[in-house]
Design a protein around this motif. Structure first.
Motif, PDB file in Angstrom:
ATOM      1  N   GLY A 277       0.782  -1.231   0.000  1.00  0.00           N
ATOM      2  CA  GLY A 277       0.000   0.000   0.000  1.00  0.00           C
ATOM      3  C   GLY A 277       0.808   1.271   0.000  1.00  0.00           C
ATOM      4  N   LEU A 278       2.139   1.166   0.190  1.00  0.00           N
ATOM      5  CA  LEU A 278       2.967   2.379   0.196  1.00  0.00           C
ATOM      6  C   LEU A 278       2.937   3.058  -1.165  1.00  0.00           C
ATOM      7  CD1 LEU A 278       5.092   4.287   1.433  1.00  0.00           C
ATOM      8  CD2 LEU A 278       6.850   2.628   0.763  1.00  0.00           C
ATOM      9  N   VAL A 279       3.095   2.281  -2.225  1.00  0.00           N
ATOM     10  CA  VAL A 279       3.057   2.855  -3.574  1.00  0.00           C
ATOM     11  C   VAL A 279       1.708   3.496  -3.835  1.00  0.00           C
ATOM     12  CG1 VAL A 279       3.193   2.326  -6.026  1.00  0.00           C
ATOM     13  CG2 VAL A 279       4.774   1.236  -4.434  1.00  0.00           C
ATOM     14  N   ALA A 280       0.635   2.829  -3.439  1.00  0.00           N
ATOM     15  CA  ALA A 280      -0.706   3.379  -3.664  1.00  0.00           C
ATOM     16  C   ALA A 280      -0.887   4.695  -2.913  1.00  0.00           C
ATOM     17  CB  ALA A 280      -1.760   2.363  -3.224  1.00  0.00           C
ATOM     18  N   THR A 281      -0.389   4.762  -1.684  1.00  0.00           N
ATOM     19  CA  THR A 281      -0.543   5.986  -0.891  1.00  0.00           C
ATOM     20  C   THR A 281       0.163   7.165  -1.552  1.00  0.00           C
ATOM     21  OG1 THR A 281      -0.671   4.681   1.153  1.00  0.00           O
ATOM     22  CG2 THR A 281      -0.134   7.017   1.372  1.00  0.00           C
ATOM     23  N   VAL A 282       1.407   6.957  -1.985  1.00  0.00           N
ATOM     24  CA  VAL A 282       2.160   8.047  -2.611  1.00  0.00           C
ATOM     25  C   VAL A 282       1.538   8.414  -3.954  1.00  0.00           C
ATOM     26  CG1 VAL A 282       4.409   8.797  -3.405  1.00  0.00           C
ATOM     27  CG2 VAL A 282       4.251   7.282  -1.443  1.00  0.00           C
ATOM     28  N   CYS A 283       1.066   7.429  -4.710  1.00  0.00           N
ATOM     29  CA  CYS A 283       0.467   7.718  -6.015  1.00  0.00           C
ATOM     30  C   CYS A 283      -0.846   8.481  -5.865  1.00  0.00           C
ATOM     31  CB  CYS A 283       0.237   6.430  -6.806  1.00  0.00           C
ATOM     32  SG  CYS A 283       1.771   5.694  -7.432  1.00  0.00           S
ATOM     33  N   VAL A 284      -1.589   8.222  -4.794  1.00  0.00           N
ATOM     34  CA  VAL A 284      -2.802   9.010  -4.539  1.00  0.00           C
ATOM     35  C   VAL A 284      -2.436  10.465  -4.273  1.00  0.00           C
ATOM     36  CG1 VAL A 284      -4.675   9.389  -2.900  1.00  0.00           C
ATOM     37  CG2 VAL A 284      -4.246   7.098  -3.768  1.00  0.00           C
ATOM     38  N   LEU A 285      -1.375  10.686  -3.492  1.00  0.00           N
ATOM     39  CA  LEU A 285      -0.935  12.061  -3.228  1.00  0.00           C
ATOM     40  C   LEU A 285      -0.521  12.762  -4.522  1.00  0.00           C
ATOM     41  CD1 LEU A 285       1.185  11.657   0.038  1.00  0.00           C
ATOM     42  CD2 LEU A 285      -1.066  12.710  -0.190  1.00  0.00           C
ATOM     43  N   LEU A 286       0.285  12.078  -5.336  1.00  0.00           N
ATOM     44  CA  LEU A 286       0.754  12.679  -6.584  1.00  0.00           C
ATOM     45  C   LEU A 286      -0.394  12.881  -7.564  1.00  0.00           C
ATOM     46  CD1 LEU A 286       4.062  10.677  -7.107  1.00  0.00           C
ATOM     47  CD2 LEU A 286       3.882  13.126  -6.730  1.00  0.00           C
ATOM     48  N   GLY A 287      -1.200  11.852  -7.757  1.00  0.00           N
ATOM     49  CA  GLY A 287      -2.269  11.929  -8.748  1.00  0.00           C
ATOM     50  C   GLY A 287      -3.342  12.934  -8.388  1.00  0.00           C
ATOM     51  N   SER A 288      -3.717  13.004  -7.115  1.00  0.00           N
ATOM     52  CA  SER A 288      -4.753  13.958  -6.719  1.00  0.00           C
ATOM     53  C   SER A 288      -4.257  15.394  -6.823  1.00  0.00           C
ATOM     54  CB  SER A 288      -5.211  13.661  -5.287  1.00  0.00           C
ATOM     55  OG  SER A 288      -4.131  13.771  -4.371  1.00  0.00           O
ATOM     56  N   THR A 289      -2.975  15.623  -6.490  1.00  0.00           N
ATOM     57  CA  THR A 289      -2.428  16.975  -6.647  1.00  0.00           C
ATOM     58  C   THR A 289      -2.357  17.361  -8.114  1.00  0.00           C
ATOM     59  OG1 THR A 289      -1.094  16.583  -4.666  1.00  0.00           O
ATOM     60  CG2 THR A 289      -0.520  18.478  -6.002  1.00  0.00           C
ATOM     61  N   ALA A 290      -1.999  16.396  -8.973  1.00  0.00           N
ATOM     62  CA  ALA A 290      -1.982  16.676 -10.411  1.00  0.00           C
ATOM     63  C   ALA A 290      -3.388  16.998 -10.916  1.00  0.00           C
ATOM     64  CB  ALA A 290      -1.407  15.481 -11.166  1.00  0.00           C
ATOM     65  N   SER A 354      11.413   7.125  -2.926  1.00  0.00           N
ATOM     66  CA  SER A 354      11.922   8.240  -3.731  1.00  0.00           C
ATOM     67  C   SER A 354      10.796   9.109  -4.278  1.00  0.00           C
ATOM     68  CB  SER A 354      12.773   7.709  -4.890  1.00  0.00           C
ATOM     69  OG  SER A 354      11.990   6.969  -5.811  1.00  0.00           O
ATOM     70  N   LEU A 355       9.554   8.628  -4.213  1.00  0.00           N
ATOM     71  CA  LEU A 355       8.417   9.436  -4.659  1.00  0.00           C
ATOM     72  C   LEU A 355       7.941  10.413  -3.589  1.00  0.00           C
ATOM     73  CD1 LEU A 355       6.192   6.775  -6.498  1.00  0.00           C
ATOM     74  CD2 LEU A 355       7.935   8.283  -7.469  1.00  0.00           C
ATOM     75  N   VAL A 356       8.345  10.187  -2.327  1.00  0.00           N
ATOM     76  CA  VAL A 356       7.871  11.053  -1.238  1.00  0.00           C
ATOM     77  C   VAL A 356       8.324  12.499  -1.413  1.00  0.00           C
ATOM     78  CG1 VAL A 356       7.902  11.428   1.256  1.00  0.00           C
ATOM     79  CG2 VAL A 356       7.697   9.102   0.339  1.00  0.00           C
ATOM     80  N   PRO A 357       9.619  12.787  -1.684  1.00  0.00           N
ATOM     81  CA  PRO A 357       9.996  14.196  -1.892  1.00  0.00           C
ATOM     82  C   PRO A 357       9.330  14.805  -3.122  1.00  0.00           C
ATOM     83  CG  PRO A 357      11.854  12.736  -2.348  1.00  0.00           C
ATOM     84  CD  PRO A 357      10.809  11.903  -1.691  1.00  0.00           C
ATOM     85  N   ILE A 358       9.014  13.990  -4.134  1.00  0.00           N
ATOM     86  CA  ILE A 358       8.299  14.513  -5.301  1.00  0.00           C
ATOM     87  C   ILE A 358       6.899  14.944  -4.890  1.00  0.00           C
ATOM     88  CG2 ILE A 358       7.445  13.956  -7.605  1.00  0.00           C
ATOM     89  CD1 ILE A 358       9.698  11.936  -7.847  1.00  0.00           C
ATOM     90  N   ALA A 359       6.225  14.096  -4.116  1.00  0.00           N
ATOM     91  CA  ALA A 359       4.896  14.459  -3.633  1.00  0.00           C
ATOM     92  C   ALA A 359       4.954  15.711  -2.772  1.00  0.00           C
ATOM     93  CB  ALA A 359       4.291  13.295  -2.845  1.00  0.00           C
ATOM     94  N   LEU A 360       5.981  15.816  -1.934  1.00  0.00           N
ATOM     95  CA  LEU A 360       6.139  17.009  -1.100  1.00  0.00           C
ATOM     96  C   LEU A 360       6.326  18.252  -1.962  1.00  0.00           C
ATOM     97  CD1 LEU A 360       6.569  18.427   1.603  1.00  0.00           C
ATOM     98  CD2 LEU A 360       8.978  17.749   1.487  1.00  0.00           C
ATOM     99  N   GLY A 361       7.150  18.151  -3.014  1.00  0.00           N
ATOM    100  CA  GLY A 361       7.344  19.296  -3.892  1.00  0.00           C
ATOM    101  C   GLY A 361       6.049  19.745  -4.540  1.00  0.00           C
ATOM    102  N   TYR A 362       5.228  18.798  -4.985  1.00  0.00           N
ATOM    103  CA  TYR A 362       3.938  19.153  -5.581  1.00  0.00           C
ATOM    104  C   TYR A 362       3.018  19.802  -4.555  1.00  0.00           C
ATOM    105  CZ  TYR A 362       4.921  16.513  -9.861  1.00  0.00           C
ATOM    106  OH  TYR A 362       5.441  16.062 -11.048  1.00  0.00           O
ATOM    107  N   LEU A 363       3.000  19.269  -3.337  1.00  0.00           N
ATOM    108  CA  LEU A 363       2.138  19.838  -2.298  1.00  0.00           C
ATOM    109  C   LEU A 363       2.522  21.288  -2.007  1.00  0.00           C
ATOM    110  CD1 LEU A 363       1.973  16.785   0.126  1.00  0.00           C
ATOM    111  CD2 LEU A 363       0.051  17.756  -1.136  1.00  0.00           C
ATOM    112  N   ILE A 364       3.832  21.547  -1.903  1.00  0.00           N
ATOM    113  CA  ILE A 364       4.272  22.924  -1.654  1.00  0.00           C
ATOM    114  C   ILE A 364       3.926  23.820  -2.831  1.00  0.00           C
ATOM    115  CG2 ILE A 364       6.313  24.377  -1.327  1.00  0.00           C
ATOM    116  CD1 ILE A 364       7.573  22.065   0.216  1.00  0.00           C
TER     117      ILE A 364
END
Length: 456
Positions: A277-290, A354-364
């Protein structure tokens, strides 16, 4: 920057309105992004041949007195009380306040102070929501009332207990064990539900909508915690998982021996557990922000207004497609890495951190201006100073656009560094750099998409 809190088109996709920031030159944005990614990739390949991150084994211990204060029962009790009081205040505003986000602070508390405010709070202090979480506090109070005491959590990397600092323990008496294969899947589902509420629901800022959503979520969480025990919240509560994931990049952490330490954030990121579920959690953060960035596009708004399926089903499909696209690209990248570098038992989860800092960058990039403008306004309303002047944005349009691009590019560069360190640890030197080419291609693809949405 132009605010559109009352724009009916804007309200289609956002809980309390959106912000449109003037762009900078696309040429300089893309050129700078590509240069940063390529230079970092080449430098890492030439100069970084062995793994340097040590996870929870690293860090400089803080003074013992500071750790005692952070771990003191009084500190934990005070923070639990603060979280519960804030939740009760939000419920009172939803029950008794006007059904107008311009005069009711509850929507701003849910969509800005909670969702966006957890980003800086978790980066500075660690997974703070684990201690502020009113549902965890309610569960503990109910357990005591029913004489089913819950064990105290172990030490933590902040004033909030760290769910990863203590080994898995047997479930408390009367509770069922959590299936290991469940992992963070409940959190991924919960995060998707929250983003659906904010970005897709017909009236996300309505007091009725929020009351129904909060009641349903709280009831489900408390019932599941009754069955599985307090450890359910570690991965079952979307906001705890969200805060804990971001806290991996906090300079304040907990070493494996229990000491509170100051650390290189990469060490905390490297300690991210490879769980289902880790990949799914990060992908939800990235995809929803996109999707949040794309939802303001006039062409998409036109699709929503003219779709024969209706606005809500079409928007739901759009959000699902955005998350699925991010996940598909990452899965293809993981498969290509395995082909180039050789077999690995967990290619999907091995590089998910490695996707976590990408998600953080999008959130900021997407929510910084929302937090600094709407956050103070929400607090002013809650304090009864609704007539206070509107806070001014801290940066001009050009500076804000530059901050957005820098946040996205920096997140990708940090992702490249984290992936490279993991690659040289897992694969032979001859294949470690070659195996990162798919990851580099993924980072470039994400960067093009992220900056394209910002400059849209």
């Amino acid at each position: 920057m132009v605010l559109h809190p009352a724009d009916p088109l804007t309200s289609l996709a956002h809980g309390i309105g959106s912000q449109h920031d003037l762009p900078i030159s696309p040429f300089y944005a893309f050129a700078g992004a590509f240069a940063a990614l390529f230079v970092s990739f080449l430098a890492l390949g030439l100069l970084w041949s062995t793994s340097r991150f040590r996870g929870e084994r690293s860090g400089l211990a803080v003074p013992v007195a500071l750790q005692r204060v952070a771990d003191a029962p009084a500190t934990r009790t005070a923070l639990r009380g603060l979280g519960l009081a804030a939740a009760l205040a939000v419920l009172l505003y939803l029950l008794l306040g006007p059904d107008d986000p311009a005069h009711n602070p509850a929507p701003g508390a849910v969509y800005v102070l909670l969702w966006v405010g957890l980003v800086p709070a978790s980066l500075l202090l660690g997974p703070v929501w684990r201690l502020l979480n009113p549902l965890r506090t309610l569960h503990r109070l109910l357990s005591r009332a029913l004489r089913r005491p819950e064990p105290e959590p172990g030490p933590d990397p902040s004033p909030a207990p760290n769910p990863d600092s203590a080994p898995d323990a047997a479930p408390a008496r009367g509770h069922h064990p959590l299936p290991a294969r469940l992992g963070q899947w409940p959190a991924a589902v919960g995060l998707f539900g929250y983003t659906w509420l904010e970005l897709v629901a017909p009236e996300p800022a309505s007091t009725t909508t929020l009351l129904i959503a909060i009641t349903a979520y709280a009831t489900a969480q408390l019932l599941l915690a009754t069955r599985f025990g307090e450890r359910w919240f570690d991965d079952g509560d979307a906001f705890e998982a969200y805060s804990t994931l971001l806290a991996r990049l906090s300079p304040l952490g907990r070493r494996s021996d229990g000491r509170l330490v100051l650390r290189n954030p990469f060490h905390g990121l490297d300690a991210t557990p490879e769980r289902p579920g880790l990949v799914a959690t990060v992908c939800v953060l990235l995809g929803s922000t996109a999707y949040d960035g794309f939802s303001d596009n006039p062409s998409w708004i036109n699709v929503l207004q003219t779709s024969p399926l209706g606005r809500t089903p079409t928007a739901t499909l759009g959000l699902l497609a955005s998350v699925a696209l991010v996940a598909t690209l990452y899965c293809l990248c993981a498969a290509a890495t395995r082909l180039v570098s050789g077999p690995h038992p967990g290619p999907l989860t091995a590089f998910a951190h490695s996707l976590v800092p990408i998600a953080l960058g999008y959130l900021i990039a997407h929510y910084f201006s929302l937090l600094v403008v709407e956050g103070p306004r929400t607090v002013s309303m809650a304090l009864g100073t609704d007539n206070a002047p509107e806070p001014l944005p801290p940066l001009g349009p050009g500076g804000l656009a530059a901050l957005q691009v820098i946040a996205v590019v920096t997140g990708h560069v940090l992702g490249v560094v984290a992936a490279h360190d993991r690659s040289v640890r897992l694969f032979p030197p001859a294949k470690a750099v070659a195996g990162q080419l798919p990851l580099l291609a993924l980072m470039i693809t994400y960067t093009i998409g992220g900056i394209g949405l910002l400059l849209n």
